[in-house]
Design an enzyme around this catalytic site. Sequence first.
Site, short mmCIF file in Angstrom:
data_model
loop_
_atom_site.label_atom_id
_atom_site.label_comp_id
_atom_site.label_asym_id
_atom_site.label_seq_id
_atom_site.Cartn_x
_atom_site.Cartn_y
_atom_site.Cartn_z
N SER A 264 0.78 -1.21 0.19
CA SER A 264 -0.12 -0.03 0.14
C SER A 264 0.75 1.35 -0.03
O SER A 264 0.74 2.08 0.90
CB SER A 264 -0.88 -0.19 1.31
OG SER A 264 -1.76 -1.17 1.03
N ARG A 279 7.31 6.12 -4.43
CA ARG A 279 7.76 6.80 -3.23
C ARG A 279 7.36 6.04 -1.99
O ARG A 279 6.23 5.47 -1.93
CB ARG A 279 7.51 8.32 -3.23
CG ARG A 279 5.84 8.56 -3.25
CD ARG A 279 5.31 9.97 -3.40
NE ARG A 279 4.13 9.92 -3.07
CZ ARG A 279 3.46 10.16 -4.38
NH1 ARG A 279 4.23 10.16 -5.55
NH2 ARG A 279 1.87 10.08 -4.36
N ASP A 317 -3.84 -1.49 -1.39
CA ASP A 317 -5.17 -1.94 -0.41
C ASP A 317 -6.37 -1.31 -0.93
O ASP A 317 -7.56 -1.77 -0.67
CB ASP A 317 -4.86 -1.50 1.07
CG ASP A 317 -4.20 -0.15 0.91
OD1 ASP A 317 -4.13 0.78 -0.02
OD2 ASP A 317 -4.26 0.61 2.11
C1 BGC Z 1 -0.16 5.06 0.01
C2 BGC Z 1 -1.35 4.31 -0.55
C3 BGC Z 1 -2.14 3.56 0.40
C4 BGC Z 1 -2.92 4.37 1.21
C5 BGC Z 1 -3.88 3.63 2.42
C6 BGC Z 1 -1.06 5.94 1.39
O1 BGC Z 1 -0.08 6.51 1.94
O2 BGC Z 1 0.27 5.85 -0.69
O3 BGC Z 1 -0.75 3.61 -1.73
O4 BGC Z 1 -3.53 3.05 -0.46
O5 BGC Z 1 -1.95 4.97 2.06
O6 BGC Z 1 -3.05 2.75 2.89
#
Ligand code: BGC
Length: 659
Positions: A264, A279, A317
């Site tokens: 995620s 990132r 996610d």
């Molecule tokens: C991430 C996402 C993720 C979200 C929730 C963010 O910091 O960049 O990819 O879906 O958090 O977990």
Amino acid sequence: MAKAKARCRTRWPLRRPRILPFAVVAAAATVLALALFVLQLPLPAPVDFFSHSFSHDRSRSRSHHPYFSRPPYVPAARLEPASDICLKPTPFPFPISNIPLAASHPLTMALAAETTRVVSLFDFSDADVNAHVQEFLRQMSEGLKRDGTSISQIPTYVTGVPDGTEKGLYLAVDLGGTNFRVCSVMLNGDTTFNLTYNKVAIPKDLMVAKTSRELFAFLAKQIELFLREHHADHFESSTRRRHTASTPQGYRDEHIFRLGFTFSFPVKQLGINKGKLIRWTKGFDIPDAIGKDVCALLQAEIDRLRLPVKVAALVNDTVGTLMARSYTSTGKHRSILGGIFGTGTNGAYIEKTKNITKPIEGQYDTTTGEMVVNTEWGSFDNQLNVLPSTPWDRALDGSSVNPGIQMFEKRVSGMFLGEIVRLAVLDMMKNDEVSLFKDIDSSFNDWRTTTNISSESGVLRAWGLDSAILSVAASDNSPELSTLRQELENNLHVYNPSLEDAQSFKAVANAVVRRAARLSAVAIGAVALQSGKLDDPEEEVLDIGVDGSLVEHYPFFRDMIYEALVAVDGIGPEGAKKIRIGIAKDGSGVGAALIALVAQRMEKPGDFLADLRGDIKRSLDAMQANNAIDEPSMSTTALVVGGLIGVAAIAAIWYNRQR
Ligand code: BGC
């Protein structure tokens, strides 16, 4: 003949005592030589290069192969039961019979005024909501056209959503915040599933490890521990089969677990199981991983442990949440958006493929005309065209590991809300005119005690205020705010807080979360408008699956979202009624399993085994090259020694017979 036989019979007993020692030595030497030699022999294999390389694998395995020399069993990492961030402590035991009830004073004037001022800085009007929705739509459309924009709009290669009939056993792992989860998911094919999981906290030092290998090796180890604990039979038999890969009963594709990797963080996806990290977010910072394929990093560590696991799908996610919601929701309305409002925030929605005008590399199924897009809306408006910015938003950003990035997330998600409240409260405490968490005169305090704050208090430490207390503040509506005051004592070491202190804290906390909820409505509202389904009379419901501690546990978070949606032009009360926001639990497990299933269907038969054989051959070639330099080959030594003894023994027999 008879004579000859008789002679043989008579001669043999005479000769036996002299020949026997030589014969025994010769036989033993030959057996020894053969045994040593046979251990090096290639197993019969259908593929030539593979049989060659596998023979070396066996020989290595006797001495150095990890399967035979693997370290002793390491006990499972500390497993925590499923837990949620928001605590619901038992109410403070009040009133206690002989203690007089506290009188509820209004906030003292200066504290009241300061609280009102701070709260007003978090106001987010209906007009603000609308201006933000327009900007959100603009940045979404920009992201569909090109890379490198604030809202990344990442194509996921997922071109359809499940309908609940999918079946099978899959593995899923979830890396995305403070915990790492390993699950196995049995999809029952009737919208239900069974899920088994282990959860382990990610050690803080691994979140900022020097090399990505440290983190991914830890993840692979957790997968091994999970398989040993929950799928011991499959694990052992697969490990055995791995050593007989070339036989008909040996290792085959169906013996390998397909794993959905819920990762995620923002990733530029290059295929269903391939994606480069753009990132880190949420406090992770391992620069060496940026730009690398995270599936390959995990697969490499899985292979190092020789686990029967293929990383089949890479899933955000939010995508998992959308899939899980679609799998479990019955009825004809499919979900259009999966959203996370937890430690971080983000959303994935179904977009028409023709609207994604930037190039989509690689292969995908074009028949549906749709693709799930991972917005990465946490980075909406990094340039601050519209986002509100209080002094505390700016201070938080400055002290974060990624200043200037994830600016929307830093105003919306659980990881940051506590810190915003802390910074605001701390500034109020520093103001001598304002009596917050300090008694100027103890008679002000309805407990007739002196309020004081420990130097250990989380209020005085950066990131020391856990967002969980914000839920407690919101849900305590008792006249004395006794639960909140108890929580301030227990968790923040603010001793004997007055009612006024608690009222002020509650007002600031509510304001910060209310702004977060209304910003969340901006994202949801924009995606609802983008779907074009609000005005479609055929679409009675726009289903949205959400997950995360904020949306699940913060009191009335969803209600605050609805309240803001009603104010959005183009949605209004009618549109808001059409939007159904439902909790989608376990998206990162079930959703990842569903995508692993889709990926498996896309595989060509034997794909993975071919890869595996290629890997084994490569590693063995490397070992062989090392051996050639480092140590004499065991097979050569064995043959020379065994052969010499054998020849000597045969010569001795022959010599005896001649005599
Ligand atoms: C991430 C996402 C993720 C979200 C929730 C963010 O910091 O960049 O990819 O879906 O958090 O977990």
